[in-house]
Design an enzyme around this catalytic site. Sequence first.
Site, PDB file in Angstrom:
ATOM      1  N   SER A   1       0.704  -1.230  -0.089  1.00 10.55           N
ATOM      2  CA  SER A   1       0.115   0.071   0.012  1.00 10.55           C
ATOM      3  C   SER A   1       0.801   1.163   0.086  1.00 10.55           C
ATOM      4  O   SER A   1       2.228   1.052   0.237  1.00 10.55           O
ATOM      5  CB  SER A   1      -0.779   0.030   1.441  1.00 10.55           C
ATOM      6  OG  SER A   1      -0.011   0.100   2.472  1.00 10.55           O
TER       7      SER A   1
ATOM      8  N   ASP B   1      -1.070  -1.679  -3.813  1.00  9.52           N
ATOM      9  CA  ASP B   1      -2.265  -1.852  -3.402  1.00  9.52           C
ATOM     10  C   ASP B   1      -3.108  -0.534  -2.963  1.00  9.52           C
ATOM     11  O   ASP B   1      -2.550   0.606  -2.301  1.00  9.52           O
ATOM     12  CB  ASP B   1      -2.245  -2.663  -2.056  1.00  9.52           C
ATOM     13  CG  ASP B   1      -3.530  -3.130  -1.493  1.00  9.52           C
ATOM     14  OD1 ASP B   1      -4.620  -3.439  -2.253  1.00  9.52           O
ATOM     15  OD2 ASP B   1      -3.642  -3.335  -0.392  1.00  9.52           O
ATOM     16  N   HIS B   2      -4.305  -0.385  -3.473  1.00 13.05           N
ATOM     17  CA  HIS B   2      -5.037   1.017  -3.025  1.00 13.05           C
ATOM     18  C   HIS B   2      -4.301   2.202  -3.543  1.00 13.05           C
ATOM     19  O   HIS B   2      -4.299   3.059  -2.591  1.00 13.05           O
ATOM     20  CB  HIS B   2      -5.410   0.910  -1.715  1.00 13.05           C
ATOM     21  CG  HIS B   2      -6.466  -0.188  -1.262  1.00 13.05           C
ATOM     22  ND1 HIS B   2      -7.945   0.000  -1.548  1.00 13.05           N
ATOM     23  CD2 HIS B   2      -6.354  -1.229  -0.764  1.00 13.05           C
ATOM     24  CE1 HIS B   2      -8.525  -1.068  -1.139  1.00 13.05           C
ATOM     25  NE2 HIS B   2      -7.677  -1.675  -0.655  1.00 13.05           N
TER      26      HIS B   2
ATOM     27  N   HIS C   1     -12.360  -4.434   5.229  1.00 13.43           N
ATOM     28  CA  HIS C   1     -10.767  -4.786   5.494  1.00 13.43           C
ATOM     29  C   HIS C   1     -10.728  -4.656   7.152  1.00 13.43           C
ATOM     30  O   HIS C   1     -11.883  -4.167   7.687  1.00 13.43           O
ATOM     31  CB  HIS C   1     -10.253  -3.368   5.160  1.00 13.43           C
ATOM     32  CG  HIS C   1     -10.062  -3.366   3.749  1.00 13.43           C
ATOM     33  ND1 HIS C   1     -10.332  -2.320   2.811  1.00 13.43           N
ATOM     34  CD2 HIS C   1      -9.115  -3.915   2.701  1.00 13.43           C
ATOM     35  CE1 HIS C   1     -10.115  -2.428   1.652  1.00 13.43           C
ATOM     36  NE2 HIS C   1      -9.259  -3.260   1.539  1.00 13.43           N
TER      37      HIS C   1
ATOM     38  N   LYS D   1     -15.190  -7.841  10.373  1.00 12.64           N
ATOM     39  CA  LYS D   1     -15.843  -8.056   9.096  1.00 12.64           C
ATOM     40  C   LYS D   1     -17.396  -8.361   9.419  1.00 12.64           C
ATOM     41  O   LYS D   1     -18.175  -7.732   8.378  1.00 12.64           O
ATOM     42  CB  LYS D   1     -15.205  -8.983   7.933  1.00 12.64           C
ATOM     43  CG  LYS D   1     -13.659  -8.702   7.738  1.00 12.64           C
ATOM     44  CD  LYS D   1     -13.172  -9.688   6.754  1.00 12.64           C
ATOM     45  CE  LYS D   1     -11.730  -9.810   6.562  1.00 12.64           C
ATOM     46  NZ  LYS D   1     -11.082  -8.498   6.571  1.00 12.64           N
TER      47      LYS D   1
ATOM     48  N   SER E   1      -9.459 -11.497   4.732  1.00  8.71           N
ATOM     49  CA  SER E   1      -8.739 -12.451   5.566  1.00  8.71           C
ATOM     50  C   SER E   1      -9.768 -13.388   6.237  1.00  8.71           C
ATOM     51  O   SER E   1     -10.897 -12.816   6.358  1.00  8.71           O
ATOM     52  CB  SER E   1      -7.987 -11.372   6.524  1.00  8.71           C
ATOM     53  OG  SER E   1      -6.758 -11.335   5.974  1.00  8.71           O
TER      54      SER E   1
ATOM     55  N   ARG F   1      -0.459  -9.706   9.544  1.00  6.43           N
ATOM     56  CA  ARG F   1      -0.566  -8.875  10.734  1.00  6.43           C
ATOM     57  C   ARG F   1      -0.734  -9.774  12.046  1.00  6.43           C
ATOM     58  O   ARG F   1      -0.086  -9.676  13.087  1.00  6.43           O
ATOM     59  CB  ARG F   1      -1.516  -7.739  10.820  1.00  6.43           C
ATOM     60  CG  ARG F   1      -1.217  -6.735   9.764  1.00  6.43           C
ATOM     61  CD  ARG F   1      -2.321  -5.629   9.648  1.00  6.43           C
ATOM     62  NE  ARG F   1      -1.864  -4.887   8.410  1.00  6.43           N
ATOM     63  CZ  ARG F   1      -2.252  -3.504   8.470  1.00  6.43           C
ATOM     64  NH1 ARG F   1      -2.987  -3.136   9.690  1.00  6.43           N
ATOM     65  NH2 ARG F   1      -1.932  -2.803   7.340  1.00  6.43           N
TER      66      ARG F   1
ATOM     67  N   ARG G   1      16.048 -11.441  16.400  1.00  5.15           N
ATOM     68  CA  ARG G   1      15.936 -12.416  15.639  1.00  5.15           C
ATOM     69  C   ARG G   1      15.198 -13.510  16.514  1.00  5.15           C
ATOM     70  O   ARG G   1      14.632 -14.554  15.915  1.00  5.15           O
ATOM     71  CB  ARG G   1      17.572 -12.927  15.046  1.00  5.15           C
ATOM     72  CG  ARG G   1      18.043 -12.286  14.205  1.00  5.15           C
ATOM     73  CD  ARG G   1      19.557 -12.572  14.457  1.00  5.15           C
ATOM     74  NE  ARG G   1      20.127 -12.257  15.585  1.00  5.15           N
ATOM     75  CZ  ARG G   1      21.554 -12.261  15.974  1.00  5.15           C
ATOM     76  NH1 ARG G   1      22.326 -12.429  14.910  1.00  5.15           N
ATOM     77  NH2 ARG G   1      22.031 -12.019  17.136  1.00  5.15           N
TER      78      ARG G   1
END
Length: 309
Positions: free
Chosen positions: A49, A82-83, A180, A184, A214, A260, A281
Amino acid sequence: MLVTTTDMFKKSMEEKFAIGAFNVNNMEIIQGIVDAAAESKSPVILQASSSAIKYARINYLMKMVEAAIEEHPEIPIAIHLDHGPDFETAKMCIDNGFTSVMIDGSKYDFEKNVELTKQVVEYAHSKGVVVEAELGKLAGIEDDVNVSASDAMYTDPDQAKEFVERTGCDSLAIAIGTSHGAYKFKGEAKLRFDILKEIKEKIPNTPIVLHGASTVIPKLVNMCNEYGGNIPGAKGVPDEILHEASISGVSKINVDTDLRLAMTAGIRKVFAEDPSAFDPRKYLTPARDLIKETVKHKMIDVFGSANRI
Ligand code: G3H
Ligand code: 13P
Ligand code: ZN
C-alpha cells in the site's frame, strides 16, 4: 521470475482457482510469503500500500523483491501497488519497476473514477504494466477513507461492464460483502455470490479481485489474546467461503490482516514465554514461520493455487 498478473490471471480463470495477494511491509513478511509460494509451487502477488511504501521505502522493497526472485526463479511473482490513491503514486510505482498497480477511485463518483482509472491505464499500459481498478465500496476502513457499514455499496453488474469497457482496466475489485480489517461481520459471515455470478456473466474475461478477504484466523486471534493481546470479537471470511469464491470466478484474493495477526501472535508468544528476550531474531523467526504456515495453508487448502506454476 518477475511477471505481470496477465498470465496468472488467465490460468486462474481457465482452471478456476485464485491467486493470493499478500501485503508486505518488511523483510520477514516477504520471506515468509515467498518461501510458502516456493514450497507449494504457487504463483503469488506481493502488494504494498502507499503507507507500506512510505514505511519500508520503495528502494528497499524493490531490492527485497529482487532478492526473492533470485532465490526462487521458478515462481511467478508480481509486485503490485495496493489501493493506489492517485495518478502520481501509481506512476511512481510503475517508474520504480512495479509490474501491476491498483488505482482506487472507489471513493469518487462513477465518472471521476472512470476518468482517473483511464489516466492510470494509459500510462501503465504504455510501460507494459497492468491495472486493477475498484468499483463499489467496501464497508470498513480503507487506508484513509472510512466508509460506514451503512454506506457499503455493492458493485452494480451493469456499471461494472460499462466501467471495464470505458477504462480498459485489466482487473476489477468488487464489493460483495467483504471489508478490511479484523471485524468484518457481526453475525453470520455472508458474501453476495449472486452479484459475483452476475458480474462474471457480464464481464467473463475480466479477472475479479476480492479485497478485505482475510479469514481472521481464529487460532491466530486466540494466540494473540492468550499471550497478552486484546482483540475481542474479531471475525473474518471463513475458509469455505473463500474456497467457494476461488472456484466461482474470483482470481485475486487480498490478505493483509491474517499476516498482521500471524506476525503479532508469533512475537507475543516469545515475549510472554520469555520476558528476558530482546534479540529481534529470536522473536521475528517464529513470526516469520507463522506467516509462512498461514500463507501455505491458503495456497494449498483454500485458494487452490498450489502446483499451478
Ligand atoms: O487494504 C489495505 C491494506 O490492508 C493495507 O493497509 O494502508 O495500513 O498498509 P495499510
Ligand atoms: P484484509 O484486511 O481482509 O486482510 O484485506 C486486505 C486487503 O484488501 C488489502 O488490499
Ligand atoms: Zn484492500
